[in-house]
Design an enzyme around this catalytic site. Structure first.
Site, PDB file in Angstrom:
ATOM      1  N   SER A   1      -4.745  -1.680  -1.143  1.00 52.18           N
ATOM      2  CA  SER A   1      -4.615  -1.592   0.308  1.00 52.18           C
ATOM      3  C   SER A   1      -3.153  -1.382   0.706  1.00 52.18           C
ATOM      4  O   SER A   1      -2.511  -0.458   0.230  1.00 52.18           O
ATOM      5  CB  SER A   1      -5.218  -2.855   0.951  1.00 52.18           C
ATOM      6  OG  SER A   1      -5.515  -2.631   2.306  1.00 52.18           O
TER       7      SER A   1
ATOM      8  N   ASP B   1     -11.557   0.241   1.283  1.00 49.77           N
ATOM      9  CA  ASP B   1     -10.484  -0.707   0.980  1.00 49.77           C
ATOM     10  C   ASP B   1     -10.599  -1.347  -0.416  1.00 49.77           C
ATOM     11  O   ASP B   1     -11.580  -2.001  -0.734  1.00 49.77           O
ATOM     12  CB  ASP B   1     -10.524  -1.808   2.041  1.00 49.77           C
ATOM     13  CG  ASP B   1      -9.344  -2.749   1.982  1.00 49.77           C
ATOM     14  OD1 ASP B   1      -8.511  -2.624   1.075  1.00 49.77           O
ATOM     15  OD2 ASP B   1      -9.261  -3.626   2.858  1.00 49.77           O
TER      16      ASP B   1
END
Length: 292
Positions: free
Chosen positions: A56, A183
């Site tokens: 991320s 993600d």
């Protein structure tokens, strides 16, 4: 602020060379700005990682370091861009084509096109392809329908970064090799285990954070959504720490910041600066153990 030190296998570290260090940068939205202090500390220690992993926001800062940017470079760039309200608006407006709304995929929650946004915000120093990085980089993403983690090390770097940072409910998923990716923090908030075989000392940096409050007031819908995500990721981190922790585990004090508090970059940097000394003490402590 939390720092944990684990034993190093001394058979891996010969007296003929300095320990090979690798670092994993974790996810946490704007809290990931704290990674800058860690990069600065490594620079000051004269440590050039043999490999970097990121998930991320950690993939973004990891890419900056892997591209050869110093911590000071990254700090200055961050404050000039995402830490500056006027610069943020100007860069978003520059996306086009017909309007900022078209350029980023609309203004509805879950429809922001992170690939397009990154085009406006990533520094030119970060190359388009993994092959052009100066330090090997591994980026964690989540294969949504495959229900599994995927580690990306080759191909289009900007696309991999976008996929790793594509928070569900906020950003559009990213298609890679025909798969729908989101993600990386969902499956692996801090991918340090993917570095264990390439170095002597692994550093893991946790900026996931956790919900804060007095315990009596219910969170709003937005905070509860991201707070629940924090709790799930911290559960995964706790299990990983029991199974195979990194040699140095750092947790900067970033809980009070929210996932989208990018305009508070200067405050986050000030709050996280003490982690520099924490890392230096932890690293020097490991070296003393190895040499004694």
């Amino acid at each position: 602020m939390t720092t944990r030190i684990s034993l190093v296998d001394e058979t891996l570290v010969s007296g003929s060379h300095a320990p090979r260090v690798a670092i994993a940068f974790g996810g946490g939205g704007a809290r990931g700005i704290a990674h800058i202090a860690v990069i600065e500390a490594l620079n000051e220690l004269g440590i050039r990682p043999v490999a970097i992993a990121g998930s991320s926001i950690g993939a973004i800062f990891g890419a900056g370091m892997a591209a050869g940017m110093s911590g000071a470079d990254i700090r200055a760039y961050t404050l000039d861009t995402i830490g500056n309200r006027g610069a943020v608006l100007n860069r978003l407006w520059s996306l086009g084509p017909a309007s900022m709304r078209d350029g980023i995929g609309g203004f509805r929650l879950g429809h922001f096109n992170l690939e397009r946004i990154l085009e406006a915000f990533l520094p030119d120093t970060i190359p388009q392809d993994f092959a052009d990085l100066k330090i090997p980089l591994k980026i964690a993403v989540t294969d949504y329908y495959g229900q599994a983690e995927a580690m990306l090390e080759t191909g289009k770097l900007h696309t991999a970064i976008a996929a790793s940072a594509a928070i569900p409910g906020l950003f559009m998923p990213v298609r890679i090799n025909g798969r729908i990716m989101v993600d990386g923090g969902i499956f692996n908030p801090i991918p340090w285990e993917h570095l264990m075989d390439v170095c002597d000392i692994v550093i893991g940096v946790d900026v996931v954070g956790a919900p804060e409050g007095d315990g009596t007031h219910a969170p709003n819908r937005f905070d509860s959504m991201f707070g629940a995500s924090q709790l799930m990721m911290q559960s995964a981190i706790a299990l990983k720490m029991k199974l195979h922790p990194p040699h140095i585990f750092l947790r900067p004090s970033v809980n009070r910041f929210r996932v989208l508090d990018f305009l508070k970059a200067r405050e986050i940097l000030e709050e996280s600066d003490p982690i520099k000394d924490e890392l230096k003490r932890a690293y020097e402590g490991l070296l003393q153990r190895i040499s004694s």
